[in-house]
Write an enzyme that holds these catalytic residues in place. Structure first.
Site, PDB file in Angstrom:
ATOM      1  N   GLY A 245       0.782  -1.239   0.000  1.00 55.21           N
ATOM      2  CA  GLY A 245       0.000   0.000   0.000  1.00 55.21           C
ATOM      3  C   GLY A 245       0.811   1.285   0.000  1.00 55.21           C
TER       4      GLY A 245
ATOM      5  CG  LEU B 207      -2.574  -8.355  -6.544  1.00 56.94           C
ATOM      6  CD1 LEU B 207      -1.731  -9.427  -5.896  1.00 56.94           C
ATOM      7  CD2 LEU B 207      -1.747  -7.541  -7.524  1.00 56.94           C
TER       8      LEU B 207
ATOM      9  CB  ILE C 128     -12.619  -4.480 -12.016  1.00 57.80           C
ATOM     10  CG1 ILE C 128     -11.351  -3.890 -11.384  1.00 57.80           C
ATOM     11  CG2 ILE C 128     -13.853  -3.733 -11.540  1.00 57.80           C
ATOM     12  CD1 ILE C 128     -11.233  -4.054  -9.889  1.00 57.80           C
TER      13      ILE C 128
ATOM     14  CG  HIS D 226       0.584  -2.823 -15.582  1.00 57.90           C
ATOM     15  ND1 HIS D 226       0.129  -3.977 -14.997  1.00 57.90           N
ATOM     16  CD2 HIS D 226       1.621  -3.179 -16.391  1.00 57.90           C
ATOM     17  CE1 HIS D 226       0.845  -4.999 -15.441  1.00 57.90           C
ATOM     18  NE2 HIS D 226       1.746  -4.543 -16.292  1.00 57.90           N
TER      19      HIS D 226
HETATM   20  C1  GAR Z   1       2.808  -1.179  -7.647  1.00 58.33           C
HETATM   21  O1  GAR Z   1       4.068  -1.188  -8.239  1.00 58.33           O
HETATM   22  C2  GAR Z   1       1.727  -1.281  -8.707  1.00 58.33           C
HETATM   23  O2  GAR Z   1       2.075  -0.689  -9.926  1.00 58.33           O
HETATM   24  C3  GAR Z   1       1.614  -2.768  -8.876  1.00 58.33           C
HETATM   25  O3  GAR Z   1       1.726  -3.304  -7.580  1.00 58.33           O
HETATM   26  C4  GAR Z   1       2.609  -2.469  -6.823  1.00 58.33           C
HETATM   27  C5  GAR Z   1       1.976  -2.200  -5.479  1.00 58.33           C
HETATM   28  O4  GAR Z   1       2.894  -1.564  -4.624  1.00 58.33           O
HETATM   29  N1  GAR Z   1       0.367  -3.116  -9.520  1.00 58.33           N
HETATM   30  C6  GAR Z   1       0.233  -4.165 -10.328  1.00 58.33           C
HETATM   31  O5  GAR Z   1       1.147  -4.934 -10.550  1.00 58.33           O
HETATM   32  C7  GAR Z   1      -1.153  -4.338 -10.951  1.00 58.33           C
HETATM   33  N2  GAR Z   1      -1.101  -5.248 -12.043  1.00 58.33           N
HETATM   34  P1  GAR Z   1       2.387  -0.858  -3.289  1.00 58.33           P
HETATM   35  O6  GAR Z   1       1.474  -1.857  -2.559  1.00 58.33           O
HETATM   36  O7  GAR Z   1       3.619  -0.576  -2.509  1.00 58.33           O
HETATM   37  O8  GAR Z   1       1.629   0.385  -3.665  1.00 58.33           O
END
Ligand code: GAR
Length: 190
Positions: free
Chosen positions: A15, A85, A88, A104
């Site tokens: 997060g 993840l 939707i 992404h």
């Molecule tokens: C982020 O890098 C985001 O871009 C990625 O998950 C990470 C979450 O980091 N999202 C995806 O891979 C969606 N396909 P965080 O929990 O530290 O914000």
């Protein structure tokens, strides 16, 4: 812009983006983060929400697939996916047309789709041998990573970069661009 805009953030993990977005809008005159929702009870994002004094909730797969989930989003104008993840569900895309925004951690249309999240993406990027990666901020439709692109930003991949070092570079880009792109997009529509 004369209406107050409420955001719900959906996050599955640490997060850090959710926290960055919440802090960005903390003193915003029209846009605020109302709630943080997660599919994982033990996700660190709940801890961050507590520190930020923002209510956070956990939901199950069944709850998410059921249209009554919309009741949790009654006062919400936009949904922000910050490391979320699951796909939707259709009913939710319909209920929030062009009002769900995802980030992404790669340059779509490459390295997207089912199973492409977090570290999996960075490993695939490094293994491919390409010399740049980046972030894609996009609207969400009914397919993984296929909605209209709002913004992309790039970073260089150098010889000794690993999936771990790329995560850090990508987070820098995400922190810099994601809240601003959310703000500009919302302001352009209200
Ligand atoms: C982020 O890098 C985001 O871009 C990625 O998950 C990470 C979450 O980091 N999202 C995806 O891979 C969606 N396909 P965080 O929990 O530290 O914000």
């Amino acid at each position: 812009m004369n209406k107050n805009i409420n955001l719900a953030i959906l996050a599955s993990g640490s997060g850090s983006n959710a926290e960055n977005i919440a802090k960005y809008f903390e003193t915003h005159p029209h846009i605020q983060v109302k709630e943080i929702l997660s599919n994982k009870a033990n996700a660190f994002v709940h801890e961050r929400a507590k520190q930020l004094d923002i209510p956070s909730f956990t939901f199950s797969k069944n709850e998410f697939q059921d249209t009554s989930f919309i009741k949790r989003l009654e006062d919400i104008d936009y949904i922000i996916l910050a490391g979320f993840l699951w796909l939707i569900p259709k009913y939710l895309v319909k209920a929030f047309p062009n009002r769900i925004i995802n980030i992404h951690p790669a340059l779509l249309p490459n390295f997207g789709g089912k199973g492409m999240y977090g570290e999996n993406v960075h490993k695939a990027v490094i293994e491919s041998g390409i010399k740049e990666s980046g972030i894609t901020i996009h609207l969400v439709n009914e397919e993984y990573d296929k909605g209209e692109v709002l913004h992309q930003a790039k970073c260089e991949i150098i010889g000794d970069d690993t999936a771990e070092s790329l995560v850090k570079k990508i987070h820098v880009l995400e922190f810099e661009h994601f809240p601003r792109v959310i703000e500009e997009y919302i302001q352009s529509r209200n």
